[in-house]
Design a protein around this motif. Structure first.
Motif, mmCIF file in Angstrom:
data_model
loop_
_atom_site.group_PDB
_atom_site.id
_atom_site.type_symbol
_atom_site.label_atom_id
_atom_site.label_comp_id
_atom_site.label_asym_id
_atom_site.label_seq_id
_atom_site.Cartn_x
_atom_site.Cartn_y
_atom_site.Cartn_z
ATOM 1 N N ALA A 130 27.079 -17.082 109.477
ATOM 2 C CA ALA A 130 27.515 -17.077 108.128
ATOM 3 C C ALA A 130 27.045 -17.997 107.239
ATOM 4 O O ALA A 130 27.420 -17.599 105.833
ATOM 5 C CB ALA A 130 28.762 -16.306 107.845
ATOM 6 N N ASP A 131 27.347 -19.226 107.670
ATOM 7 C CA ASP A 131 27.237 -20.368 106.834
ATOM 8 C C ASP A 131 25.990 -21.238 106.779
ATOM 9 O O ASP A 131 25.996 -22.083 105.917
ATOM 10 C CB ASP A 131 28.712 -21.562 107.781
ATOM 11 C CG ASP A 131 29.737 -20.849 106.884
ATOM 12 O OD1 ASP A 131 30.471 -20.386 106.476
ATOM 13 O OD2 ASP A 131 30.734 -21.222 108.459
ATOM 14 N N GLY A 132 25.698 -20.404 107.241
ATOM 15 C CA GLY A 132 23.905 -20.923 107.500
ATOM 16 C C GLY A 132 24.051 -23.003 109.044
ATOM 17 O O GLY A 132 22.756 -22.722 108.547
ATOM 18 N N MET A 133 24.749 -22.168 109.475
ATOM 19 C CA MET A 133 23.963 -23.140 110.829
ATOM 20 C C MET A 133 23.866 -23.477 111.161
ATOM 21 O O MET A 133 23.793 -21.915 112.058
ATOM 22 C CB MET A 133 25.941 -23.250 111.115
ATOM 23 C CG MET A 133 26.182 -23.989 112.128
ATOM 24 S SD MET A 133 25.507 -26.143 111.675
ATOM 25 C CE MET A 133 25.062 -26.383 113.727
ATOM 26 N N LEU A 134 21.913 -23.403 111.339
ATOM 27 C CA LEU A 134 21.017 -22.933 112.640
ATOM 28 C C LEU A 134 21.679 -23.951 113.576
ATOM 29 O O LEU A 134 21.956 -24.924 113.971
ATOM 30 C CB LEU A 134 19.636 -24.178 112.000
ATOM 31 C CG LEU A 134 19.617 -22.730 110.669
ATOM 32 C CD1 LEU A 134 18.406 -23.976 110.278
ATOM 33 C CD2 LEU A 134 19.343 -21.320 110.584
ATOM 34 N N CYS A 135 21.047 -23.051 114.574
ATOM 35 C CA CYS A 135 20.781 -23.569 116.132
ATOM 36 C C CYS A 135 19.784 -22.992 116.899
ATOM 37 O O CYS A 135 18.575 -21.282 116.799
ATOM 38 C CB CYS A 135 22.673 -23.255 116.866
ATOM 39 S SG CYS A 135 22.331 -21.703 116.559
ATOM 40 N N ARG A 136 19.174 -23.762 118.328
ATOM 41 C CA ARG A 136 18.797 -22.927 119.060
ATOM 42 C C ARG A 136 18.664 -22.985 120.359
ATOM 43 O O ARG A 136 19.540 -23.827 120.953
ATOM 44 C CB ARG A 136 17.050 -24.203 119.012
ATOM 45 C CG ARG A 136 16.242 -23.026 119.886
ATOM 46 C CD ARG A 136 15.153 -24.126 119.798
ATOM 47 N NE ARG A 136 13.931 -23.891 118.025
ATOM 48 C CZ ARG A 136 13.213 -24.095 117.461
ATOM 49 N NH1 ARG A 136 12.415 -25.513 118.623
ATOM 50 N NH2 ARG A 136 12.461 -24.036 116.565
ATOM 51 N N LEU A 137 18.871 -21.832 120.901
ATOM 52 C CA LEU A 137 19.607 -21.088 122.301
ATOM 53 C C LEU A 137 18.638 -21.595 122.938
ATOM 54 O O LEU A 137 17.187 -20.925 122.611
ATOM 55 C CB LEU A 137 20.246 -20.361 122.046
ATOM 56 C CG LEU A 137 21.232 -19.779 121.443
ATOM 57 C CD1 LEU A 137 21.707 -18.869 121.189
ATOM 58 C CD2 LEU A 137 22.247 -21.016 121.564
ATOM 59 N N LYS A 138 18.299 -22.409 124.054
ATOM 60 C CA LYS A 138 17.539 -22.238 125.639
ATOM 61 C C LYS A 138 17.566 -21.723 126.411
ATOM 62 O O LYS A 138 18.855 -21.622 127.079
ATOM 63 C CB LYS A 138 16.872 -24.103 125.142
ATOM 64 C CG LYS A 138 16.599 -24.517 123.771
ATOM 65 C CD LYS A 138 16.069 -26.572 123.915
ATOM 66 C CE LYS A 138 14.740 -25.658 125.079
ATOM 67 N NZ LYS A 138 14.530 -27.234 125.135
ATOM 68 N N ALA A 139 16.598 -21.662 127.007
ATOM 69 C CA ALA A 139 17.005 -20.053 128.695
ATOM 70 C C ALA A 139 17.943 -21.366 129.097
ATOM 71 O O ALA A 139 18.821 -20.569 130.380
ATOM 72 C CB ALA A 139 16.073 -20.116 129.313
ATOM 73 N N ASP A 140 18.070 -22.853 129.191
ATOM 74 C CA ASP A 140 18.364 -23.614 130.279
ATOM 75 C C ASP A 140 20.220 -23.578 130.075
ATOM 76 O O ASP A 140 21.094 -24.805 131.163
ATOM 77 C CB ASP A 140 18.312 -24.696 130.061
ATOM 78 C CG ASP A 140 18.086 -25.517 129.322
ATOM 79 O OD1 ASP A 140 18.889 -25.560 127.878
ATOM 80 O OD2 ASP A 140 17.475 -26.689 129.820
ATOM 81 N N GLY A 141 20.394 -22.846 128.863
ATOM 82 C CA GLY A 141 21.509 -22.962 128.271
ATOM 83 C C GLY A 141 22.158 -23.906 127.795
ATOM 84 O O GLY A 141 23.414 -24.133 127.102
ATOM 85 N N THR A 142 21.043 -25.036 126.988
ATOM 86 C CA THR A 142 21.231 -25.880 125.750
ATOM 87 C C THR A 142 21.934 -25.332 124.732
ATOM 88 O O THR A 142 20.604 -23.565 124.082
ATOM 89 C CB THR A 142 20.250 -27.241 126.300
ATOM 90 O OG1 THR A 142 19.002 -26.720 126.383
ATOM 91 C CG2 THR A 142 21.108 -27.999 127.504
ATOM 92 N N VAL A 143 22.370 -25.495 123.770
ATOM 93 C CA VAL A 143 22.144 -25.799 122.349
ATOM 94 C C VAL A 143 21.141 -26.971 121.594
ATOM 95 O O VAL A 143 22.086 -27.806 121.438
ATOM 96 C CB VAL A 143 23.358 -25.365 121.389
ATOM 97 C CG1 VAL A 143 22.947 -24.600 120.191
ATOM 98 C CG2 VAL A 143 23.622 -23.845 122.609
#
Length: 125
Positions: A74-87
């Motif tokens: 909601a604050d606009g924090m972008l992240c990419r979740l990867k299949a190996d469990g890393t962000v």
């Protein structure tokens, strides 16, 4: 007459033996049929159990694939979740982190994110 009486007595002895033999043959046939049906039923149960396991694996993989990707809070924090469990997060926001599934039910999945942030957001997180 004596011969007829002897044959009748012999026939009287044979009839119960024939009935017993017919009953034994019928019991044997029923036992074979029951064993065949039991084996057939076990095969069906095995195939259904295997199909259920495959379906569960497919649902789990599909859910995992739906979670992986780009997300924003909601604050606009972008992240990419990867299949190996890393962000992965933008370098200006931090050094990333990890994610894991914490709860699944028939309709939704909850995940937990652990991030190493370089700065705080508006909410101080």
């Amino acid at each position: 007459a004596e011969r007829i009486a002897a044959l009748a007595a012999e026939g009287a002895e044979v009839q119960p033996k024939r009935k017993a033999a017919a009953k034994a043959a019928q019991d044997w046939q029923v036992a074979r049929k029951v064993e065949g049906l039991r084996a057939e039923g076990e095969k069906v149960i095995s195939r259904r159990a295997e199909g259920a396991q495959k379906l569960q694996a497919y649902v789990k993989e599909t859910r995992a694939a739906a979670i992986v990707g780009d997300w924003a809070d909601a604050d606009g924090m972008l992240c990419r979740l990867k299949a190996d469990g890393t962000v992965l997060v933008p370098p200006s926001r931090g050094s990333g982190g990890t994610w894991k599934v914490v709860d699944e039910d028939g309709f939704s999945t909850s995940i937990e994110l652990t991030l190493a942030l370089a700065q705080t957001t508006r909410n101080g997180v």
